[in-house]
Design a protein around this motif. Structure first.
Motif, PDB file in Angstrom:
ATOM      1  N   VAL A 158       5.917  21.122 -10.569  1.00 45.98           N
ATOM      2  CA  VAL A 158       4.999  21.933 -11.378  1.00 45.98           C
ATOM      3  C   VAL A 158       4.603  23.137 -10.548  1.00 45.98           C
ATOM      4  O   VAL A 158       4.170  23.002  -9.399  1.00 45.98           O
ATOM      5  CB  VAL A 158       3.753  21.131 -11.797  1.00 45.98           C
ATOM      6  N   ASN A 211       8.361  23.129 -13.988  1.00 45.13           N
ATOM      7  CA  ASN A 211       7.555  23.479 -15.167  1.00 45.13           C
ATOM      8  C   ASN A 211       6.457  24.454 -14.754  1.00 45.13           C
ATOM      9  O   ASN A 211       5.665  24.160 -13.858  1.00 45.13           O
ATOM     10  CB  ASN A 211       6.919  22.231 -15.777  1.00 45.13           C
ATOM     11  N   THR A 213       3.277  26.857 -16.316  1.00 44.76           N
ATOM     12  CA  THR A 213       2.384  27.091 -17.454  1.00 44.76           C
ATOM     13  C   THR A 213       2.522  28.532 -17.939  1.00 44.76           C
ATOM     14  O   THR A 213       2.481  29.470 -17.148  1.00 44.76           O
ATOM     15  CB  THR A 213       0.917  26.825 -17.071  1.00 44.76           C
TER      16      THR A 213
END
Length: 604
Positions: A158, A211, A213
């Motif tokens: 992330v 990933n 945002t």
């Protein structure tokens, strides 16, 4: 591991001819060999070389193996070159004839040359065939979350930053394709590296799923304009702005400044030409996630150009028209002899431009195409004057008399005479008049203007036009009676009514006998008189005010009773025995034969 290594031993004869050789093969712990060297039937002549193949097997992975060959024995023969005249002699000597060099080589099998072999050794790299990862570095820091070794194939990460740097180190001297620095889009990002074993046979793909945002920001940091000032001052939450520039500014640059690097902006303009008046621009901000917001900028370029787009004159080569700059449509009739008509127009402003459509028109009988005079002001406002020319048929004539024979106004005497074209007329309360005009020539037409919402000072115009275009105008100046007179008259009537009532009351008090005998009837008459007075006052109040006159307030006047008693002798009431009648004005009973009321002087 387990691979077969093909080797060869190079043997060189330094003298004589080598016909056989034997030797031992030794290896270290990384290799193994099943047999030694034993080779016969060789024919390696002096100065020449040959190779003897053999094989070994890799025993352990990722190591340095060593193979050593030690010759143990060799068999050789010695040869000599003898002189021979020809091949026959050579053959007779058990030799081998060489026709090229004309030499004969004879082998001496009884002579064995000296055998002095060399021990030879060779290192063999044994390569690893298993691929794996020993270390992963993310943005310069050792990662502890991703699976490594020879079993890991994927890693979930992330990251909110726009970039990521990944370095992968392969294990067991293997290799991994370089990843390095990668730009991340919002959402899921797939980054892969191929990991290979040292020998190249073992390999697989290691995948990172990163990933990030998505940024949803759709606000601008600022809006820059090359001229003027944003109103109001820029705020990210304010979406509409105005900018005013002078007429000299004909171009503008508008730039929206991103609030973050992931945004995209459409609608920025550079040196965009400004028209006079309002110019609207839209800056559309799209966030990384795809949401949008629009900022609007309205740039108003001040227009100081002249707006005058009227004509001062129209000239025709044939026919007539009564020109008025505010009148834009004209009908012109010409005789059959007129074949073309030319129009000349003069603008009121020297800065205005003129375009005449269908000028110098070749006429046909009847109504022709409209001639259009387009007048464009300096600020490009356009007004069009239209002239429709009707060409008469052969033999037809045009009336040229615009005079009226009479002008009649309903309920009023205008006093029309053919020698006069301006009149004054006093009217009452009418808002419009019924006017009838009669032309001396029945082909003459007329138009009445100004006959609406009439007031004091209004002007009614009757414009008559003969067939040839000759125009004459009759004027009626309106005078309306002032409401002031009505107000004064009303006030006088009210005051007189009050005086009459007071006088009657005083007289009735003196005539006590009459009041006693006829009290009820007198009271009724007084009420009737008061009702009449009130009705008259209401009629006066209903008179409309002249809008041009300030309303007048009349204060009621106080009645002052006389200090001395009234000594006027009143006529004696009629005898009760005689036939009588009641005066409808003052309510007194009088003799039936009386011609005049002795109290209020009313005539019967």
């Amino acid at each position: 591991k387990g691979a077969t290594v093909n080797c060869s031993l190079k043997v060189t004869a330094t003298g004589g001819t080598i016909t056989a050789i034997t030797g031992t093969i030794s290896v270290n712990e990384y290799l193994e060999n099943a047999s030694n060297i034993s080779k016969s039937g060789l024919n390696i002549q002096s100065g020449l070389s040959d190779t003897i193949p053999f094989t070994i097997t890799a025993k352990e992975a990722a190591g340095k193996g060593t193979v050593t060959v030690t010759p143990t024995a060799g068999t050789a023969t010695e040869t000599s070159i003898i002189t021979a005249e020809n091949e026959t002699e050579c053959t007779a000597s058990s030799g081998i004839w060489n026709a090229t060099s004309s030499t004969c080589t004879v082998t001496n099998t009884n002579a064995v040359p000296t055998f002095s072999p060399n021990v030879v050794s060779k290192d063999v790299a044994v390569l690893d065939n298993v691929a794996g990862i020993s270390a992963i570095t993310i943005d310069g820091k050792a990662d502890s979350t991703c699976t490594k070794g020879t079993t890991g194939r994927t890693c979930q990460l992330v990251k909110n930053a726009e970039t990521i740097t990944i370095d992968v180190k392969a294990s067991n001297n293997g290799t991994a394709t370089t990843i390095g620095k990668k730009t991340l889009k919002c959402g899921s990002n797939t980054i892969s590296t191929e990991v290979k074993a040292q020998d190249g046979t073992g390999k697989y793909t290691y995948t990172f799923t990163v990933n990030r945002t998505c940024n949803e920001d759709v606000t601008l940091k600022d809006i820059k304009v090359s001229a003027g000032t944003l109103t109001p001052t820029f705020s990210a939450t304010t979406k509409e702005y105005t900018v005013e520039v002078t007429s000299e500014i004909n171009k503008i640059t508008i730039t929206g400044e991103k609030n973050n690097s992931t945004q995209t902006i459409t609608g920025n303009v550079t040196d965009r030409v400004l028209k006079y008046g309002d110019n609207e621009f839209s800056l559309v901000v799209t966030s990384e996630k795809g949401t949008k917001e629009t900022y609007k900028v309205k740039v108003t370029r001040k227009d100081t150009r002249e707006t005058l787009n009227t004509l001062s004159a129209i000239e025709l080569s044939a026919g007539k028209l009564k020109f008025d700059k505010e009148t834009t449509e004209y009908a012109v009739k010409v005789l059959h002899e007129v074949e073309t008509i030319e129009v000349k127009a003069t603008p009121e402003s020297t800065k205005a431009t003129i375009e005449i459509v269908n000028n110098n028109l070749k006429l046909v009988d009847g109504e022709n195409k409209a001639i259009l005079i387009k007048v464009k002001s300096e600020n490009e406002l356009e007004k069009t004057y239209k002239i429709v020319v009707t060409r008469l048929l052969e033999g037809e004539t045009l009336g040229d008399n615009p005079n009226l024979s009479n002008i009649a106004v309903s309920n009023y005497n205008l006093g029309f005479t053919t020698t006069k074209d301006t009149y004054s007329l006093k009217i009452d309360k009418e808002k419009a008049l019924t006017i009838t005009a009669t032309a001396e020539d029945p082909t003459t037409t007329f138009v009445i203007t100004g006959n609406e919402n009439l007031k004091n000072g209004s002007v009614i115009k009757i414009t008559s036009t003969s067939q040839d275009g000759t125009v004459k105008t009759y004027v009626i100046n309106i005078e309306k009676s002032s409401i002031m007179m009505f107000i004064i008259i009303g006030a006088v009537v009210v005051l007189l009514a009050i005086v009459v009532i007071v006088v009657l009351i005083i007289r009735n008090k003196k005539d006590k006998d009459f009041i006693e005998t006829d009290k009820v009837k007198s009271k009724i008459k007084e009420e009737d008189l008061m009702a009449r007075v009130q009705n008259q006052i209401g009629t006066i109040d209903s008179i409309p005010e002249n809008p041009e006159t300030e309303p007048i307030s009349i204060a009621p006047q106080a009645y002052n009773a006389p200090s001395e008693p009234i000594t006027e002798e009143m006529p004696a009431p009629a005898p009760q025995s005689e036939e009588t009648k009641v005066c409808s004005i003052c309510g007194h009973r009088v003799a039936a034969s009386a011609q005049t009321c002795p109290y209020c002087k009313r005539s019967f």
